[in-house]
Design an enzyme around this catalytic site. Structure first.
Site, mmCIF file in Angstrom:
data_model
loop_
_atom_site.group_PDB
_atom_site.id
_atom_site.type_symbol
_atom_site.label_atom_id
_atom_site.label_comp_id
_atom_site.label_asym_id
_atom_site.label_seq_id
_atom_site.Cartn_x
_atom_site.Cartn_y
_atom_site.Cartn_z
ATOM 1 C CG PHE A 146 -1.859 1.240 1.121
ATOM 2 C CD1 PHE A 146 -3.024 1.184 0.369
ATOM 3 C CD2 PHE A 146 -1.538 2.445 1.744
ATOM 4 C CE1 PHE A 146 -3.846 2.301 0.250
ATOM 5 C CE2 PHE A 146 -2.358 3.556 1.626
ATOM 6 C CZ PHE A 146 -3.521 3.479 0.876
ATOM 7 C CG ASP A 231 5.714 4.261 1.732
ATOM 8 O OD1 ASP A 231 5.672 5.053 2.700
ATOM 9 O OD2 ASP A 231 4.745 4.081 0.963
ATOM 10 C CE LYS A 260 -1.289 7.075 6.681
ATOM 11 N NZ LYS A 260 -0.813 6.107 5.701
HETATM 12 C C1 LIG Z 1 -0.972 6.149 4.219
HETATM 13 C C2 LIG Z 1 0.159 5.659 3.386
HETATM 14 C C3 LIG Z 1 0.473 6.248 2.160
HETATM 15 C C4 LIG Z 1 -0.378 7.328 1.536
HETATM 16 O O1 LIG Z 1 -0.481 8.456 2.320
HETATM 17 P P1 LIG Z 1 -1.672 9.509 2.055
HETATM 18 O O2 LIG Z 1 -1.333 10.650 2.937
HETATM 19 O O3 LIG Z 1 -2.954 8.834 2.413
HETATM 20 O O4 LIG Z 1 -1.613 9.859 0.611
HETATM 21 C C5 LIG Z 1 1.591 5.796 1.494
HETATM 22 N N1 LIG Z 1 2.348 4.802 1.984
HETATM 23 C C6 LIG Z 1 2.070 4.198 3.160
HETATM 24 C C7 LIG Z 1 2.961 3.109 3.656
HETATM 25 C C8 LIG Z 1 0.956 4.595 3.900
HETATM 26 O O5 LIG Z 1 0.665 3.983 5.049
#
Ligand SMILES: *Cc1c(COP(=O)(O)O)cnc(C)c1O
Length: 418
Positions: A146, A231, A260
């Site tokens: 994700f 990520d 986040k």
């Molecule tokens: C939440 C998330 C994203 C995307 O972030 P948004 O602010 O919702 O666009 C990307 N990578 C990971 C691992 C995430 O948990």
């Protein structure tokens, strides 16, 4: 209740449902206000926030120092775009460099935008530095990944709900099995410029990679001149009990994506971090964002990083995380076989429910009724990721409520007599 017998909760839910797109199925709690780890709904009922907006609220809701920093900046200037310099962005970039060990950072807003930044950087690096013909660069991604919701990103998702009907997708991605280095090797080609990976797969159900995988991946990337892009939008900034989850693996990636919690619970703030030899593929006009790195966002993010550091929240998380993990394991033992697994790192724990007993969503809704906010991921996993500020006393309250809810379910299913 009003004169027609409608509660404030029902009325507010009905309004969102009537005028909003139907792209979410929220737990039926209407939040009115929040403070640190507690949340109150419009009826005045109190909840313990064991979700913290998918780790965006790691500092707790409305941390007073962060709110004060935002207020100060709101007396100065908020948004000017990167057409000009600001008094706050440089300090944020410097702090990010100190904390991550990367020479440079590129600020964006949402996590998905920072991932897009990483993809653009990897492709241009692949062409200009590695010498892959332009348009033929390929990026390796894990099954079950994700990384956000843009069309490029969902194009390499393995989740049908995220993809179906949204094509055509632009390609350039190859898949491997998360945690399986042989699968990475098989998916690699001469045109591979990067591996994009989560250090723990959150949406997939809080999947922790097998020991040694990241070291083998690091070696493979180094040997083959492939960028390892980590990520940590969800995992980063203390969530796993270390500043960055890659520190558990004893490796250093070539680039790091943050989001986040970088917004400190107030704003969307994200960043792509890398050393100069990678970041230098970006030159003026090659990439940008109107709101990215705005003065207000930078002030808030900087204060958020200082709070994590000065309040010792990363160490606090490691300690409290071990405690929560142990308590949840005790509950698991009490309700066999309802809970298949409890896993995670730091204050990021997935409780895997046996689907022949019930769904995670069923338990999430019962938990909300009982005063604990959590969230399911897929059909079977309940995610607990409270603010890093949580106390033992509050965790005990939350675990006790969880215990009551699952023991009751256990009894309903007749499992206590099995
Ligand atoms: C939440 C998330 C994203 C995307 O972030 P948004 O602010 O919702 O666009 C990307 N990578 C990971 C691992 C995430 O948990």
């Amino acid at each position: 209740m009003d004169a027609t017998g409608t509660s404030a909760t029902q009325a507010l839910i009905a309004k969102e449902a009537r005028y909003g797109a139907r792209n979410y199925a929220p737990v039926p709690v209407v939040v009115d206000h929040a403070k640190d780890c507690l949340v109150w709904d419009v009826e005045g009922k109190e909840y313990i926030d064991m979700m913290s907006a998918y780790s965006s609220v790691s500092h707790g809701h409305l941390h007073p120092r962060i709110v004060a920093a935002a207020r100060r900046q709101l007396e100065q200037v908020a948004v000017m775009s990167r057409a000009y310099y600001s008094t706050t962005l440089g300090a944020l970039l410097e702090k990010l460099s100190q904390l991550t060990g990367f020479e440079r950072a590129l600020p964006m807003n949402t996590g998905a935008e920072a991932v897009e930044t990483a993809i653009k950087c990897a492709r241009r690096w692949g062409h200009r530095v590695k010498g892959i013909p332009d348009g033929q660069q390929r990026i390796l991604v894990a099954r079950g990944n994700f990384h956000g919701r843009t069309t490029t990103i969902i194009g390499f998702s393995s989740e049908q709900d995220y993809r179906a009907g949204f094509g055509p997708f632009d390609g350039g991605f190859d898949h491997f099995d998360y945690g399986d280095i042989e699968s990475v090797k098989a998916a690699t080609s001469a045109n591979t410029c990067a591996v994009l990976i989560e250090p723990i797969q959150g949406e997939a159900g809080v999947l922790v990679p097998p020991p040694g995988f990241f070291q083998a991946l690091r070696e493979w990337c180094t040997q083959n001149n492939i960028l390892l892009i980590d990520d940590e939008v969800q995992a980063g900034l203390g969530r796993t009990g270390r500043w960055f989850a890659f520190q558990h693996e004893g490796i250093r990636p070539d680039a790091l994506i943050l989001g986040k919690a970088l917004g400190a619970g107030l704003l969307p703030v994200s960043a792509f971090c890398a050393d100069d030899k990678v970041m230098s593929v970006f030159v003026p006009n090659s990439h940008g964002s109107t709101f990215g790195g705005n003065a207000l966002a930078a002030a808030v993010a900087l204060e958020g990083l200082k709070v994590l550091e000065e309040e010792g929240l990363v160490e606090h998380c490691a300690e409290k995380g071990e405690y929560l993990f142990r308590r949840l394991r005790e509950v698991q033992a009490e309700v066999r076989p309802l809970i298949r697994d409890v896993r995670g790192r730091g204050l990021w724990i997935g409780v895997d429910i046996d689907p022949s007993c019930t769904t995670a969503r069923d338990l999430v809704e019962r938990l909300a009724l009982a005063g604990v906010l959590s969230k399911e991921t897929h059909e079977t996993v309940i995610r607990f990721a409270p603010p890093l500020t949580i106390t033992t006393e509050l965790m005990d309250r939350a675990v006790e409520i969880f215990r009551r809810v699952v023991v009751e379910k256990h009894r309903e299913l007749g499992l206590d007599r099995a």
